[in-house]
Enzyme design. Structure first.
Site, short mmCIF file in Angstrom:
data_model
loop_
_atom_site.label_atom_id
_atom_site.label_comp_id
_atom_site.label_asym_id
_atom_site.label_seq_id
_atom_site.Cartn_x
_atom_site.Cartn_y
_atom_site.Cartn_z
N ASN A 169 41.29 44.09 35.92
CA ASN A 169 41.06 43.29 34.47
C ASN A 169 40.32 45.15 33.75
O ASN A 169 41.42 44.25 32.52
CB ASN A 169 40.47 42.53 34.46
N TYR A 170 39.64 45.63 34.01
CA TYR A 170 38.74 46.92 33.21
C TYR A 170 39.52 47.80 33.97
O TYR A 170 38.42 48.53 34.09
CB TYR A 170 37.62 46.47 32.71
N THR A 195 45.88 48.36 42.10
CA THR A 195 47.75 48.24 41.85
C THR A 195 47.87 48.21 40.76
O THR A 195 48.67 49.03 39.82
CB THR A 195 47.98 47.62 43.11
N GLU A 264 30.49 44.71 42.33
CA GLU A 264 30.69 43.71 41.32
C GLU A 264 31.00 42.64 41.60
O GLU A 264 32.48 43.35 41.13
CB GLU A 264 30.42 44.53 39.41
N ARG A 297 37.93 37.57 32.72
CA ARG A 297 36.69 38.74 32.84
C ARG A 297 35.79 37.90 33.35
O ARG A 297 35.46 36.80 33.40
CB ARG A 297 36.49 38.30 30.87
N CYS A 298 34.97 38.66 34.34
CA CYS A 298 34.38 38.31 35.31
C CYS A 298 33.05 37.63 33.86
O CYS A 298 32.92 36.62 35.37
CB CYS A 298 33.57 40.42 35.72
P1 NAP Z 1 40.44 41.86 43.73
O1 NAP Z 1 41.79 41.57 44.46
O2 NAP Z 1 39.12 41.43 44.52
O3 NAP Z 1 40.37 43.85 43.88
C1 NAP Z 1 39.14 44.56 43.57
C2 NAP Z 1 39.43 45.89 43.66
O4 NAP Z 1 39.96 46.50 45.07
C3 NAP Z 1 41.11 46.39 44.22
O5 NAP Z 1 40.78 47.61 43.52
C4 NAP Z 1 41.92 46.05 44.98
O6 NAP Z 1 43.36 47.28 45.18
C5 NAP Z 1 41.32 46.64 45.74
N1 NAP Z 1 41.24 45.81 47.52
C6 NAP Z 1 41.58 44.98 47.66
N2 NAP Z 1 41.84 44.69 49.24
C7 NAP Z 1 40.43 46.02 49.42
C8 NAP Z 1 40.54 45.77 50.93
N3 NAP Z 1 40.62 45.60 51.84
N4 NAP Z 1 39.51 46.95 51.05
C9 NAP Z 1 39.32 47.89 49.92
N5 NAP Z 1 39.44 47.96 48.62
C10 NAP Z 1 40.32 46.82 48.45
O7 NAP Z 1 40.04 41.68 41.92
P2 NAP Z 1 40.49 41.86 41.30
O8 NAP Z 1 41.76 40.51 41.02
O9 NAP Z 1 41.13 43.17 40.92
O10 NAP Z 1 39.54 41.67 40.41
C11 NAP Z 1 39.47 39.64 40.23
C12 NAP Z 1 37.90 39.46 40.44
O11 NAP Z 1 37.12 40.57 39.70
C13 NAP Z 1 37.26 38.58 39.66
O12 NAP Z 1 37.13 37.83 40.70
C14 NAP Z 1 36.34 38.95 38.22
O13 NAP Z 1 35.69 38.04 39.25
C15 NAP Z 1 36.42 40.76 39.39
N6 NAP Z 1 35.50 40.92 38.41
C16 NAP Z 1 33.60 41.52 38.83
C17 NAP Z 1 33.23 42.27 37.57
C18 NAP Z 1 31.92 42.54 37.82
O14 NAP Z 1 31.19 43.68 36.79
N7 NAP Z 1 30.61 41.17 38.12
C19 NAP Z 1 34.47 42.91 36.22
C20 NAP Z 1 35.01 42.66 36.24
C21 NAP Z 1 35.86 42.14 37.70
P3 NAP Z 1 45.07 46.09 45.21
O15 NAP Z 1 44.78 45.97 43.76
O16 NAP Z 1 45.14 47.55 45.03
O17 NAP Z 1 44.52 45.60 45.61
#
Ligand code: NAP
Length: 503
Positions: A169-170, A195, A264, A297-298
């Protein structure tokens, strides 16, 4: 345009290259990963599917580059970071364009993300030269039983190789929020971009390349997290993981070795509204907090907990504002754009249907076309509905009516998450008590939750994370304290008498 001009070097035919040893490379896997445009649902870009051997080689190069980087003067590290920040800002247009295409972020917000990222890098460079240029000096005689025979000098040293994994998302901002503190602190950096967002990240990495950082210090490995993620996060060369994303972070924490983790993760940020709140202010903040970037957004407002006596009025005000939100392509700066993937849209729809079956009041008709979901406010949501607890990460916002402040706090604290929360009231004394009672990393008083400004501490409790972000906290997390103790044969007190006699 993305992948042209200054950036043509990063593209091989129709597949973007990965970055290692100061060069743009094509993976020996011969495979690529498609990035689907969320709006068109067609392949927009392709990136390399890197191999485990390529990860091993990047880690070796990263380890050796870090050794010389740690000996590079702090002011010089800062100078390079300032240079990268300027190049990034100069190239905001092509980078923003790829954000629009791969994550459907509205065009204006995409430019803002790149500019904010440049500012973050510069701030980090400035903060780093200050806080890393300072150490501590301790004297032994402040602890019982000791004379002043020991002088302790402390300084902060780098950890080694930092692995950075940002979410979709960012992708640019949350990548540089890890890269800049790691580098200023003398670490090397391996980036695994999401990705969806990988191409924006590759452009951003090229800005660091153009700034002239040493070879091997920064690397960018592309590929699906589900395929290459475990190999990266469990790699023995990694000395720190800075991850932002969803539940994946919890499993990484369980598998990672004995290294510092900055996690995070998700949130279910509650907005508690008291009877005396300025309801116009609340309604604008609910719109901004709940529906910006389509709720992805988180720190989005993810549940409204409003006192029953003002609920009807608030819901009407929010409804009127929802009706004004524009829905459409990110290129047109629509307020609501397609959510990142079909699986996300299906997940959101599942939450909506569950709420429908259990009797929530739909303030608008539910409408979806492909990955585009129209903004939806759900009133009279009850705790037995999934949407009362789960993070939709989409433009759907539940309203729970409460009869006491305690009921609101209890709902907030019963969540597995504890990222941020907010409270609206004109009574600052009540607001402080509520803030103290909410089990979240941050509470905003009279404003929607937000991660910025980027130098504020930012952290989650419970399943929302480990450690704290924000420029200063990130620099500190990516360093270790090293001490040197000077032992004197006899106690020495400044201005003490008898000095000459002892010499
Ligand atoms: P995600 O599915 O957890 O993916 C995050 C990152 O992890 C991506 O780069 C993903 O790569 C990678 N990844 C996936 N499987 C992995 C593994 N087994 N080992 C290591 N890395 C792996 O999250 P998202 O859908 O991108 O983002 C949404 C989530 O992020 C929401 O839950 C949101 O609340 C949270 N978020 C939290 C914050 C905060 O600061 N608290 C800020 C923004 C977002 P791929 O894309 O290649 O799968």
């Amino acid at each position: 345009m993305a992948g042209t001009g200054l950036f043509s070097e990063i593209l091989d035919g129709e597949v973007y290259k990965y970055y290692a040893d100061g060069e743009w490379k094509t993976s020996s896997s011969g495979k690529s990963v498609a990035i689907i445009n969320p709006s068109t649902r067609k392949t927009q870009y392709k990136v390399q599917a890197c191999t485990q051997e390529e990860v091993n080689s990047v880690m070796e190069l990263s380890k050796s580059a870090q050794k010389s980087w740690a000996k590079t003067p702090l002011w010089k590290r800062a100078e390079l970071l300032h240079k990268a920040a300027a190049i990034l800002k100069d190239n905001k247009v092509p980078i923003a364009e790829s954000l629009v295409k791969e994550i459907a972020k509205p065009a204006k917000d995409s430019v803002t993300e790149v500019v904010r990222s440049g500012d973050l890098i510069s701030y980090c460079a400035e903060e780093g030269v200050r806080i890393l240029g300072e150490g501590k000096f301790l004297l032994s005689d402040s602890f019982p039983g000791n004379e002043r025979t020991k002088y302790c000098l402390t300084s902060k040293i780098p950890l080694g190789v930092v692995l950075a994994i940002p979410p979709f998302n960012y992708p640019v901002n949350l990548a540089v929020s890890k890269i800049a503190p790691a580098l200023i602190a003398g670490n090397s950096l391996v980036l695994k971009p999401p990705t969806q967002g990988a191409v924006s990240c590759l452009h951003m990495v090229h800005c660091f390349h153009l700034a002239g950082f040493p070879k091997g210090l920064i690397s960018c490995i592309t590929g699906k997290g589900s395929e290459i993620g475990d190999f990266l996060t469990m790699h023995p060369a990694v000395n720190c993981i800075s991850f932002t994303g969803g539940d994946t972070g919890i499993s990484i924490s369980k598998k990672a070795g004995m290294i510092p983790l900055q996690m995070e993760l998700g949130g279910k940020d509650a907005c508690i509204v008291l009877e005396d709140a300025d309801l116009d202010l609340v309604a604008s903040n609910i719109i901004k907090g709940g529906f910006s970037y389509s709720g992805q957004r988180c720190t989005a407002v993810k549940v409204v907990l409003v006192m029953e006596s003002v609920a009807d009025e608030l819901v009407e005000k929010v409804k009127a504002k929802v009706a004004k939100l524009t829905v459409g392509p990110p290129e047109d700066n629509s307020d609501i754009t397609a959510v990142v993937s079909e699986s996300s849209a299906n997940f959101i729809e599942g939450l909506v249907m569950d709420a429908k079956e259990k009797g929530a009041t739909f303030c608008q008709e539910y409408k979806r076309e492909g990955n585009l979901i129209w903004p939806l406010l759900l009133d009279n949501v009850r705790p037995d509905m999934r949407i009362a607890w789960e993070e939709p990460f989409g433009p759907v916002l539940p309203v729970l009516r409460i009869n006491s402040v305690e009921e609101g706090i209890n709902h907030c604290n019963a969540s597995n998450f504890g990222l941020q929360g907010c409270v609206f009231t004109k009574d600052i004394n009540k607001a402080m008590l509520i803030s103290d009672a909410m089990e979240t990393g941050t509470v905003q008083i009279n404003s929607a939750p937000a991660r910025g400004p980027d130098h504020f501490p930012f952290q989650g409790l419970k399943d929302s994370g480990i450690g704290s972000q924000g420029v200063t906290n990130s620099i500190n997390l990516m360093t270790k304290v090293k001490t040197t103790v000077i032992n004197l044969p006899t106690p020495s007190y400044s201005m003490g008498d008898g000095l000459i006699a002892r010499l």
